[in-house]
Design a protein around this motif. Structure first.
Motif, short mmCIF file in Angstrom:
data_model
loop_
_atom_site.label_atom_id
_atom_site.label_comp_id
_atom_site.label_asym_id
_atom_site.label_seq_id
_atom_site.Cartn_x
_atom_site.Cartn_y
_atom_site.Cartn_z
N THR A 1 -11.47 -28.02 42.59
CA THR A 1 -12.29 -26.82 42.77
C THR A 1 -13.74 -27.20 42.49
OG1 THR A 1 -12.30 -26.04 40.48
CG2 THR A 1 -10.37 -25.49 41.82
N GLU A 2 -14.64 -26.25 42.68
CA GLU A 2 -16.04 -26.52 42.40
C GLU A 2 -16.30 -26.78 40.92
OE1 GLU A 2 -16.10 -23.79 46.09
OE2 GLU A 2 -14.83 -24.13 44.33
N ASP A 3 -15.36 -26.45 40.07
CA ASP A 3 -15.51 -26.69 38.63
C ASP A 3 -14.87 -28.01 38.17
OD1 ASP A 3 -16.86 -24.26 38.20
OD2 ASP A 3 -14.95 -23.18 38.11
N GLY B 1 -22.44 -28.06 50.55
CA GLY B 1 -21.13 -27.69 51.07
C GLY B 1 -20.25 -28.92 51.19
N ARG B 2 -19.18 -28.96 50.42
CA ARG B 2 -18.28 -30.12 50.42
C ARG B 2 -17.11 -29.90 51.37
NH1 ARG B 2 -18.36 -31.70 43.97
NH2 ARG B 2 -20.32 -32.87 44.10
N SER B 3 -16.76 -30.96 52.07
CA SER B 3 -15.65 -30.94 53.02
C SER B 3 -14.62 -31.98 52.65
CB SER B 3 -16.18 -31.22 54.44
OG SER B 3 -15.13 -31.46 55.34
N ALA B 4 -13.36 -31.72 52.99
CA ALA B 4 -12.32 -32.75 52.94
C ALA B 4 -12.42 -33.59 54.21
CB ALA B 4 -10.95 -32.09 52.80
N ASP B 5 -11.43 -34.44 54.47
CA ASP B 5 -11.44 -35.28 55.67
C ASP B 5 -11.57 -34.42 56.92
OD1 ASP B 5 -11.11 -37.50 54.10
OD2 ASP B 5 -9.01 -37.83 54.60
N ASP C 1 -27.34 -20.23 47.15
CA ASP C 1 -28.13 -21.41 46.80
C ASP C 1 -27.89 -21.87 45.36
OD1 ASP C 1 -29.19 -21.29 49.32
OD2 ASP C 1 -31.23 -20.78 48.72
N GLY C 2 -28.19 -23.17 45.16
CA GLY C 2 -28.23 -23.71 43.81
C GLY C 2 -26.91 -24.21 43.26
N ARG C 3 -25.93 -24.40 44.14
CA ARG C 3 -24.62 -24.82 43.64
C ARG C 3 -23.86 -25.57 44.73
NH1 ARG C 3 -19.99 -20.42 43.21
NH2 ARG C 3 -18.85 -22.31 43.76
N VAL C 4 -22.70 -26.08 44.35
CA VAL C 4 -21.76 -26.72 45.27
C VAL C 4 -20.73 -25.68 45.72
CG1 VAL C 4 -19.92 -28.43 45.47
CG2 VAL C 4 -22.03 -29.00 44.23
N TRP C 5 -20.43 -25.68 47.02
CA TRP C 5 -19.35 -24.87 47.57
C TRP C 5 -18.36 -25.78 48.29
CZ3 TRP C 5 -19.02 -19.69 46.69
CH2 TRP C 5 -20.20 -19.00 46.32
N HIS C 6 -17.08 -25.44 48.25
CA HIS C 6 -16.08 -26.09 49.09
C HIS C 6 -15.98 -25.32 50.40
CE1 HIS C 6 -13.72 -28.28 45.67
NE2 HIS C 6 -14.96 -28.71 45.82
N LEU C 7 -16.25 -26.00 51.50
CA LEU C 7 -16.23 -25.36 52.81
C LEU C 7 -14.80 -24.96 53.18
CD1 LEU C 7 -18.70 -27.79 54.60
CD2 LEU C 7 -19.19 -25.49 53.70
#
Length: 319
Positions: free
Chosen positions: A124-126, A160-164, A221-227
């Protein structure tokens, strides 16, 4: 979350014209935004609403030219594995300086690499950033700098983080050209590591939609999100979906240890070996925070397979 007021006539600049950047450019046009798509050559298929622009964004001058007059900048630049540790920090330095000077918001496409080996824990983002690989540590250091730039007021940034990746136009991925052409022609299909472990794959169209949403929504803004990413299933289950779509069993070759195969040459293998843990332990990414906050849903795997096979059928017909 409240919705920020979109600026439909302001330029949205996409840095990088690979599968993610190209899909994002199309998505932004669909949403009514003028788009500048930037790479070193400024060439490629014409797309209505997209301006092709040549610039080397690893240089200060190139980055400034690329982001000029943009309201939002999307960093989708990637480079070959053997160049990443050297080149990606230079790109970050140039792009951050350019958006700081221009005032544009910066949306960064990111990977799961900063988490490192998780032992199969859900990401997760945490989740802690525990990367030990060279490329994982590099990504984590870049992300710390992006977030620090936002906290200090230097720039407005969101990640924005992505998996494969998987999907139309995706070639260089573990679910790309090493899988779908063989599935359609009866040739060999590559599997990495333990194909019975759960593994998250992000539809490239969900990558594009997620990044476009972050570009339109300043409240993220200002953080990481999982797409947006569909719940993890095993790679073998994906193979089964492909078999149903193509109407034949797959000839799967599973590499329990990495070696050159198909599109993956010796140089790639040497660089990717440190990341092979992603295929020997569960890779489970949770994108529920994004989906709840922005009221979106990830594409189901069966729909992703349908669209991807259809795209590869056309791709093979043109070769």
């Amino acid at each position: 979350m409240s919705t920020a007021t979109p600026q439909p006539h302001a330029v949205h600049t996409v840095l990088g014209s690979g599968p993610a950047g190209t899909a994002l450019a199309r998505e932004l046009v669909r949403r009514g935004h003028p788009v500048r798509l930037v790479d070193r050559r400024g060439e490629g298929p014409a797309t209505e609403g997209v301006e092709r622009f040549a610039a080397d964004v690893s240089t200060a001058d190139g980055a400034r030219a690329a982001v000029a007059d943009a309201a939002v900048v999307y960093h989708c630049v990637n480079v070959a594995y053997h160049l990443q540790v050297e080149v990606m920090p230079r790109v970050q330095e140039a792009v951050l300086a350019a958006v700081e000077a221009s005032g544009a918001r910066l949306v960064v496409l990111d990977t799961l690499y900063p988490y490192g080996e998780t032992g199969g824990a859900v990401m997760t983002e945490d989740s802690p950033w525990l990367a030990t690989s060279r490329k994982g540590r590099m990504r984590a250091e870049l992300d710390e700098r992006y977030l620090a730039a936002h906290r200090s007021g230097r720039a407005r940034v969101v990640l924005g983080r992505s998996a494969d990746f998987v999907g139309p136009g995706v070639l260089n991925s573990s679910l790309g050209a090493a899988v779908f052409p063989g599935a359609l022609t009866g040739g060999e299909v590559l599997g990495f590591g333990d194909v019975d472990l759960p593994h998250s794959y992000t539809d490239i169209r969900d990558v594009a939609a997620g990044l476009a949403t972050l570009g339109e929504r300043e409240d993220g803004d200002g953080r990481v999100w999982h797409l947006p990413t569909a719940p993890a299933v095993s790679t073998r289950e994906i193979h089964t979906l492909i078999e149903k779509r193509v109407g034949r069993p797959l000839n799967v070759v599973v590499l329990s240890r990495l070696r050159p195969f198909g599109p993956f040459d010796e140089r790639f293998v040497a660089e990717y070996e440190e990341m092979f843990y992603q295929h020997t332990e569960p890779q489970i990414m949770d994108s529920s925070a994004f989906e709840r906050s922005f009221a979106v849903a990830a594409t189901p795997p069966a729909d992703t397979v349908e669209a991807t096979v259809t795209w590869y059928e056309a791709w093979l017909a043109d070769r």
